[in-house]
Each structure stands twice: as C-alpha cells, then as structure tokens.
Design a protein around this motif. Sequence first.
Motif, PDB file in Angstrom:
ATOM      1  N   ALA A 146      -8.640  75.753  28.810  1.00  0.00           N
ATOM      2  CA  ALA A 146      -8.027  74.830  29.763  1.00  0.00           C
ATOM      3  C   ALA A 146      -7.020  73.920  29.066  1.00  0.00           C
ATOM      4  CB  ALA A 146      -9.092  74.000  30.474  1.00  0.00           C
ATOM      5  N   SER A 147      -7.346  73.473  27.867  1.00  0.00           N
ATOM      6  CA  SER A 147      -6.415  72.628  27.106  1.00  0.00           C
ATOM      7  C   SER A 147      -5.110  73.368  26.833  1.00  0.00           C
ATOM      8  CB  SER A 147      -7.037  72.184  25.789  1.00  0.00           C
ATOM      9  OG  SER A 147      -8.131  71.343  26.021  1.00  0.00           O
ATOM     10  N   ASP A 148      -5.221  74.638  26.428  1.00  0.00           N
ATOM     11  CA  ASP A 148      -4.021  75.449  26.197  1.00  0.00           C
ATOM     12  C   ASP A 148      -3.218  75.599  27.487  1.00  0.00           C
ATOM     13  OD1 ASP A 148      -4.776  75.806  23.566  1.00  0.00           O
ATOM     14  OD2 ASP A 148      -5.610  77.818  23.882  1.00  0.00           O
ATOM     15  N   ALA A 149      -3.939  75.820  28.602  1.00  0.00           N
ATOM     16  CA  ALA A 149      -3.254  75.976  29.888  1.00  0.00           C
ATOM     17  C   ALA A 149      -2.519  74.697  30.272  1.00  0.00           C
ATOM     18  CB  ALA A 149      -4.256  76.364  30.975  1.00  0.00           C
ATOM     19  N   TRP A 150      -3.153  73.544  30.072  1.00  0.00           N
ATOM     20  CA  TRP A 150      -2.507  72.283  30.454  1.00  0.00           C
ATOM     21  C   TRP A 150      -1.307  71.965  29.572  1.00  0.00           C
ATOM     22  CZ3 TRP A 150      -2.494  69.908  34.830  1.00  0.00           C
ATOM     23  CH2 TRP A 150      -3.549  70.095  35.714  1.00  0.00           C
ATOM     24  N   LEU A 151      -1.349  72.379  28.312  1.00  0.00           N
ATOM     25  CA  LEU A 151      -0.156  72.210  27.476  1.00  0.00           C
ATOM     26  C   LEU A 151       1.014  72.985  28.060  1.00  0.00           C
ATOM     27  CD1 LEU A 151      -1.671  72.431  23.881  1.00  0.00           C
ATOM     28  CD2 LEU A 151      -0.605  70.429  24.951  1.00  0.00           C
ATOM     29  N   GLU A 152       0.742  74.211  28.504  1.00  0.00           N
ATOM     30  CA  GLU A 152       1.801  75.027  29.103  1.00  0.00           C
ATOM     31  C   GLU A 152       2.240  74.469  30.457  1.00  0.00           C
ATOM     32  OE1 GLU A 152       2.611  79.663  30.410  1.00  0.00           O
ATOM     33  OE2 GLU A 152       1.043  79.206  28.944  1.00  0.00           O
ATOM     34  N   ILE A 153       1.275  74.010  31.250  1.00  0.00           N
ATOM     35  CA  ILE A 153       1.601  73.421  32.552  1.00  0.00           C
ATOM     36  C   ILE A 153       2.509  72.207  32.367  1.00  0.00           C
ATOM     37  CG2 ILE A 153       0.620  72.135  34.499  1.00  0.00           C
ATOM     38  CD1 ILE A 153      -1.856  74.053  34.210  1.00  0.00           C
ATOM     39  N   ALA A 154       2.146  71.333  31.424  1.00  0.00           N
ATOM     40  CA  ALA A 154       2.961  70.133  31.174  1.00  0.00           C
ATOM     41  C   ALA A 154       4.352  70.508  30.674  1.00  0.00           C
ATOM     42  CB  ALA A 154       2.256  69.225  30.167  1.00  0.00           C
ATOM     43  N   ARG A 155       4.429  71.498  29.789  1.00  0.00           N
ATOM     44  CA  ARG A 155       5.712  71.924  29.231  1.00  0.00           C
ATOM     45  C   ARG A 155       6.635  72.486  30.304  1.00  0.00           C
ATOM     46  NH1 ARG A 155       5.067  77.017  25.975  1.00  0.00           N
ATOM     47  NH2 ARG A 155       5.510  77.873  28.016  1.00  0.00           N
ATOM     48  N   ASP A 156       6.065  73.281  31.223  1.00  0.00           N
ATOM     49  CA  ASP A 156       6.878  73.993  32.207  1.00  0.00           C
ATOM     50  C   ASP A 156       6.903  73.333  33.576  1.00  0.00           C
ATOM     51  OD1 ASP A 156       7.347  75.824  30.213  1.00  0.00           O
ATOM     52  OD2 ASP A 156       5.868  77.276  30.937  1.00  0.00           O
ATOM     53  N   LEU A 157       6.358  72.131  33.701  1.00  0.00           N
ATOM     54  CA  LEU A 157       6.256  71.471  34.996  1.00  0.00           C
ATOM     55  C   LEU A 157       7.600  71.367  35.716  1.00  0.00           C
ATOM     56  CD1 LEU A 157       4.339  70.025  36.960  1.00  0.00           C
ATOM     57  CD2 LEU A 157       4.872  67.894  35.770  1.00  0.00           C
ATOM     58  N   GLY A 158       8.641  71.095  34.985  1.00  0.00           N
ATOM     59  CA  GLY A 158       9.964  70.948  35.590  1.00  0.00           C
ATOM     60  C   GLY A 158      10.473  72.213  36.259  1.00  0.00           C
ATOM     61  N   ARG A 159       9.948  73.360  35.856  1.00  0.00           N
ATOM     62  CA  ARG A 159      10.397  74.626  36.440  1.00  0.00           C
ATOM     63  C   ARG A 159       9.627  75.006  37.694  1.00  0.00           C
ATOM     64  NH1 ARG A 159      10.882  78.612  31.327  1.00  0.00           N
ATOM     65  NH2 ARG A 159       8.639  78.463  31.581  1.00  0.00           N
ATOM     66  N   PHE A 160       8.506  74.311  37.966  1.00  0.00           N
ATOM     67  CA  PHE A 160       7.705  74.656  39.141  1.00  0.00           C
ATOM     68  C   PHE A 160       8.434  74.246  40.413  1.00  0.00           C
ATOM     69  CE2 PHE A 160       4.865  73.160  42.474  1.00  0.00           C
ATOM     70  CZ  PHE A 160       4.258  74.372  42.809  1.00  0.00           C
ATOM     71  N   ARG A 161       8.400  75.122  41.416  1.00  0.00           N
ATOM     72  CA  ARG A 161       8.943  74.827  42.739  1.00  0.00           C
ATOM     73  C   ARG A 161       7.885  75.193  43.766  1.00  0.00           C
ATOM     74  NH1 ARG A 161      11.574  72.500  39.933  1.00  0.00           N
ATOM     75  NH2 ARG A 161      13.762  72.649  39.430  1.00  0.00           N
ATOM     76  N   GLY A 162       7.510  74.243  44.591  1.00  0.00           N
ATOM     77  CA  GLY A 162       6.540  74.534  45.629  1.00  0.00           C
ATOM     78  C   GLY A 162       5.732  73.305  46.010  1.00  0.00           C
ATOM     79  N   ASP A 163       4.713  73.542  46.838  1.00  0.00           N
ATOM     80  CA  ASP A 163       3.864  72.463  47.343  1.00  0.00           C
ATOM     81  C   ASP A 163       2.547  72.400  46.566  1.00  0.00           C
ATOM     82  OD1 ASP A 163       2.566  74.734  48.216  1.00  0.00           O
ATOM     83  OD2 ASP A 163       2.850  74.335  50.357  1.00  0.00           O
ATOM     84  N   GLY A 164       1.597  71.624  47.084  1.00  0.00           N
ATOM     85  CA  GLY A 164       0.317  71.468  46.397  1.00  0.00           C
ATOM     86  C   GLY A 164      -0.451  72.778  46.264  1.00  0.00           C
ATOM     87  N   ALA A 165      -0.498  73.560  47.349  1.00  0.00           N
ATOM     88  CA  ALA A 165      -1.187  74.853  47.291  1.00  0.00           C
ATOM     89  C   ALA A 165      -0.508  75.773  46.288  1.00  0.00           C
ATOM     90  CB  ALA A 165      -1.219  75.502  48.679  1.00  0.00           C
ATOM     91  N   GLY A 166       0.815  75.754  46.290  1.00  0.00           N
ATOM     92  CA  GLY A 166       1.562  76.573  45.335  1.00  0.00           C
ATOM     93  C   GLY A 166       1.290  76.150  43.901  1.00  0.00           C
ATOM     94  N   PHE A 167       1.132  74.856  43.683  1.00  0.00           N
ATOM     95  CA  PHE A 167       0.856  74.374  42.331  1.00  0.00           C
ATOM     96  C   PHE A 167      -0.514  74.835  41.859  1.00  0.00           C
ATOM     97  CE2 PHE A 167      -0.654  71.460  39.119  1.00  0.00           C
ATOM     98  CZ  PHE A 167       0.427  71.429  38.243  1.00  0.00           C
ATOM     99  N   ARG A 168      -1.512  74.787  42.753  1.00  0.00           N
ATOM    100  CA  ARG A 168      -2.838  75.268  42.358  1.00  0.00           C
ATOM    101  C   ARG A 168      -2.773  76.740  41.963  1.00  0.00           C
ATOM    102  NH1 ARG A 168      -6.434  75.523  45.960  1.00  0.00           N
ATOM    103  NH2 ARG A 168      -5.234  74.909  47.771  1.00  0.00           N
ATOM    104  N   GLY A 169      -2.018  77.539  42.730  1.00  0.00           N
ATOM    105  CA  GLY A 169      -1.871  78.953  42.392  1.00  0.00           C
ATOM    106  C   GLY A 169      -1.134  79.151  41.082  1.00  0.00           C
ATOM    107  N   TRP A 170      -0.069  78.388  40.878  1.00  0.00           N
ATOM    108  CA  TRP A 170       0.733  78.478  39.660  1.00  0.00           C
ATOM    109  C   TRP A 170      -0.099  78.103  38.441  1.00  0.00           C
ATOM    110  CZ3 TRP A 170       2.972  74.354  36.593  1.00  0.00           C
ATOM    111  CH2 TRP A 170       3.979  74.787  35.700  1.00  0.00           C
ATOM    112  N   SER A 171      -0.850  77.009  38.558  1.00  0.00           N
ATOM    113  CA  SER A 171      -1.674  76.577  37.417  1.00  0.00           C
ATOM    114  C   SER A 171      -2.816  77.564  37.162  1.00  0.00           C
ATOM    115  CB  SER A 171      -2.206  75.154  37.637  1.00  0.00           C
ATOM    116  OG  SER A 171      -2.986  75.077  38.805  1.00  0.00           O
ATOM    117  N   ALA A 172      -3.373  78.167  38.220  1.00  0.00           N
ATOM    118  CA  ALA A 172      -4.427  79.168  38.037  1.00  0.00           C
ATOM    119  C   ALA A 172      -3.882  80.410  37.340  1.00  0.00           C
ATOM    120  CB  ALA A 172      -5.055  79.544  39.381  1.00  0.00           C
ATOM    121  N   THR A 173      -2.635  80.773  37.652  1.00  0.00           N
ATOM    122  CA  THR A 173      -2.010  81.923  36.991  1.00  0.00           C
ATOM    123  C   THR A 173      -1.859  81.655  35.499  1.00  0.00           C
ATOM    124  OG1 THR A 173      -0.820  82.527  39.001  1.00  0.00           O
ATOM    125  CG2 THR A 173       0.029  83.411  36.926  1.00  0.00           C
ATOM    126  N   ILE A 174      -1.388  80.473  35.152  1.00  0.00           N
ATOM    127  CA  ILE A 174      -1.249  80.097  33.743  1.00  0.00           C
ATOM    128  C   ILE A 174      -2.615  80.113  33.057  1.00  0.00           C
ATOM    129  CG2 ILE A 174      -0.696  78.171  32.191  1.00  0.00           C
ATOM    130  CD1 ILE A 174       1.614  77.488  34.147  1.00  0.00           C
TER     131      ILE A 174
END
Length: 200
Positions: free
Chosen positions: A59-87
């Motif tokens: 999870a720590s590794d995933a959150w590092l990637e999520i924080a790094r790539d946050l600016g590239r995410f496009r979508g709503d809350g549901a989309g973010f949950r899916g995007w973060s689960a994919t990572i």
Amino acid sequence: MGQDAQPRHGQAHDGELGAAVARAQAGDEAAFTVVYRLVQPGLLGYLRGMVGDDAEDVASDAWLEIARDLGRFRGDGAGFRGWSATIARHRALDHLRRRRARPRTTTLDPEVLDLPSWHSTHEQALETISTELALRLLAELPRDQAEAVLLRVVVGLDGPAVARVLGKRSGAVRTSAHRGLKRLARLLDGSGWADGGADG
C-alpha cells in the motif's frame, strides 16, 4: 442479484472524495489527507486479500505512485477509487512476482474496515462482524472470484470499474463476483452464523 447492489462506504462518499481529489490536485495537502482517509481502508483490505501481511508495504508503494501521478488523474470519486485500486493491484502483482509466491490468504483486521464514523456503533459492529466472517471465508474461493468480491465489497467498486481494474470483460467479472458471493452465502449458511441475524 440485488444483494450486492447496496452502496458500500466508498460509494456513499464518492462526492466528498471527488471534491477532495480536485483540491489535492490543486496542491491542498489537507485534501490529500482526506483522500487517503477515504480510500486507504478499502485499498488495504483489498491488498490484504492479495498479499497478506505484506499489504501495508505494498500500500505504501501504491500511495507513492498515486501521489506522484495524481496530477494526471481525470475523473470523479468513483473513478479515483478504481484508478487507485488499479495501481495497488499492479504493485501487488509486482510484489508477488518478486517473491515468486502465490498470494497468501489472510483475514482482515477489523481496523482495516474502519472509516470515519457516520453510522451508529451498533450498525458498525454488525457490519464488522459480517465482513470479518465473509473475509475469513474468502480463502475458500478461487482467486478470480476472491479478487472480484474484494474489489466489489471491500473497495466498493461497481462492476465496470472492477472489470477495468482486472483487465477483463464486464460479463466475466460479473460472473466471478456472482459465483463468489453465492459460494460465500453457502459457506455462511453452513457456518450457522446466518441464522443469527445476517439480515440485521
């Protein structure tokens, strides 16, 4: 069919999550904390089902990637949950490849499922009891069914989002989740607990 249609915690807070993601993308660090608080419990629960006791490291590794790539995410809350689960899933699969091991089955700690309180203590206790028991029984499911159920029930994704995370067709994921939930229901009936108030 309707048993898994009720919104989970994550779905109930998608509006709040989407707004927090937008603020975090604009540089609001407090908003990123809100994003983490809303997403981490489900993500950690999913990862515990994938990699067992190594879930927090993954999870720590995933959150590092999520924080790094946050600016590239496009979508709503549901989309973010899916995007973060994919990572998180990619990091878990990388971890499993490195260890050359199958995913270990581990039950979730009750704390993994805790979110900021908006239910009564009684309702939370009932949900935690039923979720703990179901997650203990996940070890009985084939991996594709277990993963589909974890993403649906613990992370709170809808069918199409689960399909995107797993890189499978919606129909195949729907079938896996349905079979997994039916098998869990049979296991729960066999446990004797279902007679004690699973519908409460």
